[in-house]
Scaffold this motif. Structure first.
Motif, mmCIF file in Angstrom:
data_model
loop_
_atom_site.group_PDB
_atom_site.id
_atom_site.type_symbol
_atom_site.label_atom_id
_atom_site.label_comp_id
_atom_site.label_asym_id
_atom_site.label_seq_id
_atom_site.Cartn_x
_atom_site.Cartn_y
_atom_site.Cartn_z
ATOM 1 N N SER A 57 1.251 -0.145 1.988
ATOM 2 C CA SER A 57 0.265 -0.527 0.971
ATOM 3 C C SER A 57 -0.049 -2.007 1.095
ATOM 4 C CB SER A 57 0.749 -0.194 -0.439
ATOM 5 O OG SER A 57 1.956 -0.862 -0.740
ATOM 6 N N ILE A 58 -1.274 -2.346 0.723
ATOM 7 C CA ILE A 58 -1.722 -3.732 0.684
ATOM 8 C C ILE A 58 -1.814 -4.145 -0.779
ATOM 9 C CG2 ILE A 58 -3.560 -5.349 1.277
ATOM 10 C CD1 ILE A 58 -4.425 -3.318 3.456
ATOM 11 N N ARG A 59 -0.974 -5.044 -1.177
ATOM 12 C CA ARG A 59 -1.027 -5.557 -2.547
ATOM 13 C C ARG A 59 -2.048 -6.685 -2.584
ATOM 14 N NH1 ARG A 59 1.404 -9.405 -5.832
ATOM 15 N NH2 ARG A 59 1.707 -8.714 -7.994
ATOM 16 N N ASP A 60 -3.066 -6.526 -3.412
ATOM 17 C CA ASP A 60 -4.232 -7.419 -3.432
ATOM 18 C C ASP A 60 -4.413 -7.971 -4.849
ATOM 19 O OD1 ASP A 60 -6.638 -8.688 -2.928
ATOM 20 O OD2 ASP A 60 -7.820 -6.841 -2.820
ATOM 21 N N PRO A 61 -3.581 -8.934 -5.251
ATOM 22 C CA PRO A 61 -3.633 -9.416 -6.647
ATOM 23 C C PRO A 61 -4.943 -10.098 -7.014
ATOM 24 C CG PRO A 61 -2.154 -10.777 -5.330
ATOM 25 C CD PRO A 61 -2.511 -9.591 -4.479
ATOM 26 N N ALA A 62 -5.648 -10.694 -6.055
ATOM 27 C CA ALA A 62 -6.910 -11.363 -6.390
ATOM 28 C C ALA A 62 -7.918 -10.373 -6.943
ATOM 29 C CB ALA A 62 -7.469 -12.066 -5.156
ATOM 30 N N TRP A 63 -7.858 -9.130 -6.465
ATOM 31 C CA TRP A 63 -8.739 -8.088 -6.985
ATOM 32 C C TRP A 63 -7.971 -7.047 -7.806
ATOM 33 C CZ3 TRP A 63 -12.225 -7.246 -2.036
ATOM 34 C CH2 TRP A 63 -13.182 -8.280 -1.993
ATOM 35 N N GLN A 64 -6.748 -7.372 -8.188
ATOM 36 C CA GLN A 64 -5.938 -6.566 -9.102
ATOM 37 C C GLN A 64 -5.853 -5.100 -8.668
ATOM 38 O OE1 GLN A 64 -3.953 -7.255 -12.051
ATOM 39 N NE2 GLN A 64 -4.025 -9.114 -10.775
ATOM 40 N N ARG A 65 -5.477 -4.904 -7.407
ATOM 41 C CA ARG A 65 -5.378 -3.534 -6.915
ATOM 42 C C ARG A 65 -4.341 -3.460 -5.801
ATOM 43 N NH1 ARG A 65 -10.903 -2.776 -3.222
ATOM 44 N NH2 ARG A 65 -10.300 -4.251 -1.574
ATOM 45 N N ARG A 66 -3.966 -2.242 -5.483
ATOM 46 C CA ARG A 66 -3.096 -1.948 -4.353
ATOM 47 C C ARG A 66 -3.798 -0.885 -3.499
ATOM 48 N NH1 ARG A 66 1.301 -1.610 -6.813
ATOM 49 N NH2 ARG A 66 2.532 -3.328 -5.924
ATOM 50 N N ILE A 67 -4.043 -1.213 -2.232
ATOM 51 C CA ILE A 67 -4.655 -0.250 -1.313
ATOM 52 C C ILE A 67 -3.540 0.561 -0.680
ATOM 53 C CG2 ILE A 67 -6.106 0.067 0.718
ATOM 54 C CD1 ILE A 67 -7.337 -2.683 0.146
ATOM 55 N N GLN A 68 -3.568 1.853 -0.900
ATOM 56 C CA GLN A 68 -2.540 2.748 -0.383
ATOM 57 C C GLN A 68 -2.983 3.332 0.956
ATOM 58 O OE1 GLN A 68 0.276 2.792 -1.718
ATOM 59 N NE2 GLN A 68 0.192 2.759 -3.949
ATOM 60 N N LEU A 69 -2.059 3.338 1.912
ATOM 61 C CA LEU A 69 -2.329 3.837 3.256
ATOM 62 C C LEU A 69 -1.263 4.861 3.613
ATOM 63 C CD1 LEU A 69 -2.855 0.349 4.955
ATOM 64 C CD2 LEU A 69 -4.605 1.798 3.914
ATOM 65 N N HIS A 70 -1.696 6.106 3.823
ATOM 66 C CA HIS A 70 -0.743 7.168 4.183
ATOM 67 C C HIS A 70 -1.139 7.726 5.540
ATOM 68 C CE1 HIS A 70 2.349 10.188 3.409
ATOM 69 N NE2 HIS A 70 1.541 11.022 4.040
ATOM 70 N N SER A 71 -0.195 7.717 6.478
ATOM 71 C CA SER A 71 -0.507 8.131 7.844
ATOM 72 C C SER A 71 0.463 9.199 8.321
ATOM 73 C CB SER A 71 -0.445 6.931 8.800
ATOM 74 O OG SER A 71 0.887 6.436 8.896
ATOM 75 N N SER A 72 0.047 9.908 9.373
ATOM 76 C CA SER A 72 0.931 10.797 10.123
ATOM 77 C C SER A 72 0.480 10.769 11.568
ATOM 78 C CB SER A 72 0.899 12.226 9.565
ATOM 79 O OG SER A 72 -0.397 12.792 9.686
ATOM 80 N N GLY A 73 1.397 11.075 12.479
ATOM 81 C CA GLY A 73 1.081 11.034 13.898
ATOM 82 C C GLY A 73 1.019 9.629 14.451
ATOM 83 N N SER A 74 1.520 8.656 13.700
ATOM 84 C CA SER A 74 1.517 7.251 14.112
ATOM 85 C C SER A 74 2.871 6.648 13.801
ATOM 86 C CB SER A 74 0.427 6.472 13.369
ATOM 87 O OG SER A 74 0.585 5.072 13.552
ATOM 88 N N GLY A 75 3.473 6.002 14.804
ATOM 89 C CA GLY A 75 4.755 5.343 14.591
ATOM 90 C C GLY A 75 4.697 3.855 14.812
ATOM 91 N N SER A 76 3.484 3.292 14.845
ATOM 92 C CA SER A 76 3.339 1.855 15.080
ATOM 93 C C SER A 76 2.061 1.378 14.419
ATOM 94 C CB SER A 76 3.321 1.552 16.582
ATOM 95 O OG SER A 76 2.429 2.406 17.267
ATOM 96 N N ALA A 77 1.998 0.066 14.175
ATOM 97 C CA ALA A 77 0.826 -0.512 13.515
ATOM 98 C C ALA A 77 0.726 -1.985 13.865
ATOM 99 C CB ALA A 77 0.903 -0.330 12.000
ATOM 100 N N VAL A 78 -0.516 -2.461 13.967
ATOM 101 C CA VAL A 78 -0.780 -3.877 14.199
ATOM 102 C C VAL A 78 -1.212 -4.509 12.880
ATOM 103 C CG1 VAL A 78 -2.253 -5.549 15.385
ATOM 104 C CG2 VAL A 78 -1.412 -3.531 16.604
ATOM 105 N N LEU A 79 -0.641 -5.660 12.564
ATOM 106 C CA LEU A 79 -1.052 -6.462 11.409
ATOM 107 C C LEU A 79 -1.695 -7.731 11.943
ATOM 108 C CD1 LEU A 79 -0.390 -5.648 8.383
ATOM 109 C CD2 LEU A 79 0.927 -4.421 10.111
#
Length: 304
Positions: A226-248
Protein backbone atom coordinates in the motif's frame (compact mmCIF):
# COMPACT_ATOMS: atom_id res chain seq x y z
CA UNK A 1 -23.74 9.64 -15.20
CA UNK A 2 -25.87 8.20 -12.41
CA UNK A 3 -25.69 4.73 -10.92
CA UNK A 4 -28.40 3.33 -13.23
CA UNK A 5 -26.67 4.23 -16.50
CA UNK A 6 -24.56 1.76 -18.41
CA UNK A 7 -20.87 2.55 -18.87
CA UNK A 8 -19.87 4.69 -21.82
CA UNK A 9 -16.97 3.56 -24.03
CA UNK A 10 -15.70 5.79 -26.84
CA UNK A 11 -12.74 5.84 -29.20
CA UNK A 12 -10.75 9.07 -29.03
CA UNK A 13 -7.58 10.39 -30.65
CA UNK A 14 -4.74 11.64 -28.46
CA UNK A 15 -2.55 13.35 -31.08
CA UNK A 16 -1.12 10.37 -33.02
CA UNK A 17 -2.51 7.64 -30.78
CA UNK A 18 -5.93 5.99 -30.95
CA UNK A 19 -7.25 5.51 -27.42
CA UNK A 20 -10.30 4.25 -25.59
CA UNK A 21 -12.04 6.33 -22.92
CA UNK A 22 -14.23 4.42 -20.47
CA UNK A 23 -16.68 6.22 -18.17
CA UNK A 24 -18.69 4.44 -15.53
CA UNK A 25 -20.92 5.75 -12.75
CA UNK A 26 -17.85 5.87 -10.51
CA UNK A 27 -14.72 6.41 -12.58
CA UNK A 28 -12.98 7.31 -15.83
CA UNK A 29 -10.22 5.34 -17.54
CA UNK A 30 -8.12 6.16 -20.62
CA UNK A 31 -6.21 3.42 -22.50
CA UNK A 32 -3.99 3.73 -25.59
CA UNK A 33 -4.05 0.98 -28.20
CA UNK A 34 -0.30 1.46 -28.60
CA UNK A 35 1.33 -0.72 -26.00
CA UNK A 36 -2.09 -1.44 -24.45
CA UNK A 37 -0.98 1.34 -22.10
CA UNK A 38 -3.33 2.65 -19.45
CA UNK A 39 -2.81 6.41 -19.52
CA UNK A 40 -5.00 7.65 -16.66
CA UNK A 41 -7.48 6.46 -14.06
CA UNK A 42 -9.54 8.54 -11.65
CA UNK A 43 -12.60 8.02 -9.49
CA UNK A 44 -15.22 10.74 -9.90
CA UNK A 45 -14.81 13.49 -7.32
CA UNK A 46 -11.44 12.13 -6.15
CA UNK A 47 -7.78 12.71 -6.89
CA UNK A 48 -6.26 10.67 -9.74
CA UNK A 49 -4.86 7.25 -8.87
CA UNK A 50 -2.72 6.86 -11.99
CA UNK A 51 -0.32 9.70 -12.83
CA UNK A 52 0.08 11.07 -16.36
CA UNK A 53 2.74 13.67 -17.13
CA UNK A 54 1.50 17.12 -18.14
CA UNK A 55 4.23 17.01 -20.78
CA UNK A 56 3.29 13.57 -22.12
CA UNK A 57 3.66 13.19 -25.88
CA UNK A 58 1.29 10.91 -27.76
CA UNK A 59 3.48 9.77 -30.65
CA UNK A 60 3.72 6.59 -32.72
CA UNK A 61 6.51 4.32 -31.57
CA UNK A 62 7.14 6.16 -28.30
CA UNK A 63 5.97 5.14 -24.85
CA UNK A 64 3.94 7.83 -23.08
CA UNK A 65 5.38 9.16 -19.81
CA UNK A 66 3.01 8.03 -17.09
CA UNK A 67 0.13 5.61 -16.87
CA UNK A 68 1.03 1.91 -16.89
CA UNK A 69 3.53 1.04 -19.64
CA UNK A 70 4.06 -2.70 -20.18
CA UNK A 71 7.69 -3.81 -20.06
CA UNK A 72 8.27 -7.11 -21.93
CA UNK A 73 10.13 -9.43 -22.72
CA UNK A 74 12.61 -7.77 -20.42
CA UNK A 75 12.60 -4.96 -17.89
CA UNK A 76 15.02 -2.04 -17.76
CA UNK A 77 18.50 -2.43 -19.21
CA UNK A 78 18.72 -5.81 -20.95
CA UNK A 79 22.33 -6.15 -19.78
CA UNK A 80 21.13 -6.13 -16.16
CA UNK A 81 18.77 -9.04 -16.81
CA UNK A 82 19.65 -12.71 -16.23
CA UNK A 83 21.73 -14.27 -18.98
CA UNK A 84 18.86 -16.54 -20.03
CA UNK A 85 16.73 -13.44 -20.77
CA UNK A 86 19.55 -11.74 -22.66
CA UNK A 87 20.20 -14.83 -24.78
CA UNK A 88 16.80 -14.65 -26.52
CA UNK A 89 17.50 -11.19 -27.94
CA UNK A 90 19.24 -11.14 -31.33
CA UNK A 91 19.54 -7.41 -31.98
CA UNK A 92 23.10 -6.68 -30.92
CA UNK A 93 24.15 -4.18 -28.26
CA UNK A 94 21.47 -1.52 -28.80
CA UNK A 95 18.60 -3.21 -27.00
CA UNK A 96 15.91 -0.68 -26.04
CA UNK A 97 15.15 -0.20 -22.37
CA UNK A 98 12.07 -2.01 -21.04
CA UNK A 99 11.66 -4.43 -23.94
CA UNK A 100 9.98 -4.30 -27.31
CA UNK A 101 6.20 -3.86 -27.05
CA UNK A 102 5.59 -0.45 -25.42
CA UNK A 103 5.68 1.41 -28.74
CA UNK A 104 3.77 -1.12 -30.86
CA UNK A 105 0.06 -1.32 -31.56
CA UNK A 106 -1.78 -4.15 -29.85
CA UNK A 107 -5.00 -5.66 -31.13
CA UNK A 108 -8.17 -4.85 -29.21
CA UNK A 109 -9.97 -8.18 -28.91
CA UNK A 110 -13.12 -6.84 -27.38
CA UNK A 111 -14.98 -4.58 -24.99
CA UNK A 112 -17.64 -6.02 -22.72
CA UNK A 113 -19.79 -3.36 -21.07
CA UNK A 114 -22.04 -4.43 -18.21
CA UNK A 115 -24.01 -2.62 -15.54
CA UNK A 116 -21.37 -3.36 -12.90
CA UNK A 117 -18.28 -2.59 -14.98
CA UNK A 118 -16.35 -2.79 -18.22
CA UNK A 119 -13.85 -5.37 -19.50
CA UNK A 120 -11.28 -4.66 -22.22
CA UNK A 121 -8.81 -7.18 -23.63
CA UNK A 122 -5.75 -6.44 -25.76
CA UNK A 123 -3.40 -8.95 -27.38
CA UNK A 124 0.08 -8.91 -28.88
CA UNK A 125 1.06 -12.05 -30.81
CA UNK A 126 4.65 -12.30 -32.02
CA UNK A 127 3.64 -14.73 -34.77
CA UNK A 128 1.21 -12.22 -36.26
CA UNK A 129 3.45 -9.21 -35.47
CA UNK A 130 7.00 -10.60 -35.67
CA UNK A 131 9.74 -9.03 -33.58
CA UNK A 132 12.85 -9.30 -35.81
CA UNK A 133 15.28 -9.00 -32.91
CA UNK A 134 13.31 -11.44 -30.72
CA UNK A 135 12.28 -14.28 -33.10
CA UNK A 136 10.20 -16.36 -30.73
CA UNK A 137 6.55 -17.41 -30.58
CA UNK A 138 4.54 -15.89 -27.76
CA UNK A 139 1.18 -14.30 -27.08
CA UNK A 140 0.78 -11.53 -24.54
CA UNK A 141 -2.67 -10.47 -23.37
CA UNK A 142 -3.71 -7.64 -21.12
CA UNK A 143 -7.14 -7.82 -19.54
CA UNK A 144 -8.47 -4.63 -17.94
CA UNK A 145 -11.55 -4.55 -15.74
CA UNK A 146 -13.00 -1.34 -14.38
CA UNK A 147 -15.60 -1.69 -11.63
CA UNK A 148 -15.31 -0.30 -8.09
CA UNK A 149 -11.60 -0.99 -8.49
CA UNK A 150 -9.15 -1.25 -11.38
CA UNK A 151 -7.94 -4.75 -12.24
CA UNK A 152 -5.11 -5.66 -14.62
CA UNK A 153 -4.22 -9.16 -15.79
CA UNK A 154 -1.12 -9.69 -17.94
CA UNK A 155 -0.99 -13.17 -19.45
CA UNK A 156 2.04 -14.77 -21.16
CA UNK A 157 1.60 -17.82 -23.40
CA UNK A 158 4.56 -19.67 -24.95
CA UNK A 159 3.38 -20.68 -28.43
CA UNK A 160 6.69 -22.22 -29.45
CA UNK A 161 8.36 -25.60 -28.95
CA UNK A 162 11.30 -24.37 -26.84
CA UNK A 163 11.32 -22.72 -23.40
CA UNK A 164 11.04 -18.92 -23.13
CA UNK A 165 12.75 -16.95 -20.38
CA UNK A 166 11.53 -13.40 -19.86
CA UNK A 167 11.30 -10.62 -17.33
CA UNK A 168 8.39 -8.18 -17.28
CA UNK A 169 6.67 -5.44 -15.29
CA UNK A 170 3.59 -3.29 -15.03
CA UNK A 171 5.47 0.04 -14.89
CA UNK A 172 2.74 1.75 -12.86
CA UNK A 173 2.97 5.49 -12.16
CA UNK A 174 0.86 6.39 -9.12
CA UNK A 175 -0.30 9.91 -8.30
CA UNK A 176 0.52 11.13 -4.78
CA UNK A 177 -0.06 14.43 -3.03
CA UNK A 178 3.60 14.81 -1.97
CA UNK A 179 6.25 12.10 -2.33
CA UNK A 180 8.12 13.61 0.63
CA UNK A 181 5.26 12.56 2.91
CA UNK A 182 4.35 9.28 1.20
CA UNK A 183 5.34 5.81 2.39
CA UNK A 184 5.07 2.32 0.92
CA UNK A 185 3.86 -0.22 3.46
CA UNK A 186 4.27 -3.98 3.33
CA UNK A 187 7.94 -4.25 2.40
CA UNK A 188 9.37 -4.74 5.91
CA UNK A 189 11.89 -7.57 5.89
CA UNK A 190 12.07 -7.81 2.09
CA UNK A 191 15.43 -8.09 0.40
CA UNK A 192 16.14 -5.49 -2.25
CA UNK A 193 18.82 -4.44 -4.72
CA UNK A 194 19.99 -0.84 -4.33
CA UNK A 195 20.62 0.00 -7.98
CA UNK A 196 21.88 3.52 -7.18
CA UNK A 197 24.68 2.08 -5.02
CA UNK A 198 26.32 -0.40 -7.37
CA UNK A 199 23.45 -2.90 -7.08
CA UNK A 200 24.22 -3.74 -3.48
CA UNK A 201 21.94 -6.25 -1.70
CA UNK A 202 20.04 -4.77 1.25
CA UNK A 203 17.05 -5.50 3.49
CA UNK A 204 14.10 -3.23 4.20
CA UNK A 205 13.30 -2.21 7.75
CA UNK A 206 9.86 -0.72 8.36
CA UNK A 207 7.89 1.28 5.81
CA UNK A 208 9.72 2.84 2.87
CA UNK A 209 9.84 6.65 2.98
CA UNK A 210 11.44 8.97 0.42
CA UNK A 211 14.07 11.67 0.86
CA UNK A 212 15.85 11.51 -2.50
CA UNK A 213 16.05 9.63 -5.78
CA UNK A 214 15.01 6.01 -5.26
CA UNK A 215 15.46 3.05 -7.60
CA UNK A 216 15.22 -0.32 -5.91
CA UNK A 217 14.27 -3.84 -6.97
CA UNK A 218 12.45 -5.60 -4.12
CA UNK A 219 12.45 -9.40 -3.99
CA UNK A 220 10.03 -11.89 -2.46
CA UNK A 221 7.41 -9.18 -2.19
CA UNK A 222 4.06 -9.94 -0.52
CA UNK A 223 0.74 -9.93 -2.34
CA UNK A 224 -0.44 -6.81 -0.51
CA UNK A 225 1.37 -3.47 -0.63
CA UNK A 226 0.00 0.00 0.00
CA UNK A 227 0.99 3.60 -0.61
CA UNK A 228 0.23 5.81 2.35
CA UNK A 229 -0.50 9.27 0.93
CA UNK A 230 -1.18 11.66 3.85
CA UNK A 231 -1.13 14.80 1.67
CA UNK A 232 -4.30 13.53 0.00
CA UNK A 233 -5.53 11.67 3.11
CA UNK A 234 -5.72 8.26 1.49
CA UNK A 235 -4.06 4.87 1.21
CA UNK A 236 -3.69 3.29 -2.24
CA UNK A 237 -4.07 -0.46 -1.90
CA UNK A 238 -2.22 -2.76 -4.30
CA UNK A 239 -3.02 -6.48 -4.42
CA UNK A 240 -1.06 -8.70 -6.78
CA UNK A 241 -0.60 -12.34 -7.73
CA UNK A 242 1.86 -14.01 -10.08
CA UNK A 243 4.52 -11.47 -9.10
CA UNK A 244 7.33 -11.95 -6.61
CA UNK A 245 9.26 -8.73 -7.23
CA UNK A 246 8.66 -5.01 -7.60
CA UNK A 247 10.55 -1.86 -8.51
CA UNK A 248 10.17 1.29 -6.39
CA UNK A 249 11.22 4.39 -8.30
CA UNK A 250 11.02 8.14 -7.94
CA UNK A 251 13.39 10.49 -9.81
CA UNK A 252 13.55 13.39 -7.31
CA UNK A 253 14.93 16.77 -8.38
CA UNK A 254 18.05 16.23 -10.51
CA UNK A 255 16.88 13.13 -12.37
CA UNK A 256 13.52 14.78 -13.14
CA UNK A 257 15.35 17.52 -15.03
CA UNK A 258 16.95 14.90 -17.31
CA UNK A 259 13.80 12.94 -18.12
CA UNK A 260 11.86 13.32 -21.34
CA UNK A 261 8.14 14.24 -21.21
CA UNK A 262 8.61 15.28 -17.57
CA UNK A 263 8.29 18.77 -16.10
CA UNK A 264 11.14 19.80 -13.81
CA UNK A 265 8.78 20.38 -10.89
CA UNK A 266 6.54 17.32 -11.38
CA UNK A 267 8.54 14.89 -9.26
CA UNK A 268 6.68 15.41 -5.92
CA UNK A 269 3.43 14.18 -7.47
CA UNK A 270 4.35 10.69 -8.65
CA UNK A 271 5.68 7.36 -7.43
CA UNK A 272 6.28 4.18 -9.41
CA UNK A 273 5.47 0.83 -7.81
CA UNK A 274 6.13 -1.65 -10.59
CA UNK A 275 4.95 -5.21 -9.99
CA UNK A 276 6.67 -7.75 -12.17
CA UNK A 277 8.90 -10.78 -12.57
CA UNK A 278 12.47 -9.54 -12.25
CA UNK A 279 15.96 -10.94 -11.66
CA UNK A 280 15.60 -14.41 -10.06
CA UNK A 281 11.82 -14.01 -10.26
CA UNK A 282 12.06 -14.21 -14.07
CA UNK A 283 9.59 -16.41 -15.93
CA UNK A 284 10.69 -19.67 -17.53
CA UNK A 285 7.78 -20.80 -19.70
CA UNK A 286 7.86 -24.33 -21.05
CA UNK A 287 6.25 -24.88 -24.47
CA UNK A 288 2.46 -24.34 -24.43
CA UNK A 289 2.45 -23.05 -20.85
CA UNK A 290 1.06 -19.76 -19.55
CA UNK A 291 1.64 -17.35 -16.69
CA UNK A 292 -0.64 -14.62 -15.40
CA UNK A 293 0.36 -11.48 -13.48
CA UNK A 294 -2.59 -9.81 -11.75
CA UNK A 295 -2.87 -6.43 -10.04
CA UNK A 296 -5.88 -4.76 -8.44
CA UNK A 297 -5.77 -1.24 -7.06
CA UNK A 298 -8.07 1.08 -5.15
CA UNK A 299 -7.94 3.90 -2.63
CA UNK A 300 -9.25 4.09 0.92
CA UNK A 301 -9.42 7.18 3.17
CA UNK A 302 -6.89 7.36 5.99
CA UNK A 303 -8.49 7.04 9.42
CA UNK A 304 -8.94 10.26 11.34
Amino acid sequence: MNGTERPLVERVEMHQLPCWRVRTAGAELLVAQQGAQILSYQRHGERPLIWLSEQAEFKHGQSVRGGVPLCWPWFGDLRRNPQAVQALYQGGHLAPAHGLVRGLDWQLLGIDSQDDGVNLEFVFNSLEQPLPTWPHAAELRLGIRLDERLHLSLSNHNLGDTPLTISQALHSYFAVGDIRQAEVEGLHGCRYVETLEDWQPCQQSGALGFAGETDRIYLDTPAQLSIRDPAWQRRIQLHSSGSGSAVLWTPWIDKARRLSQFADEAWPGMLCVEHGNLLNDMLVLAPSTQHRLNLSLWAEPLPD
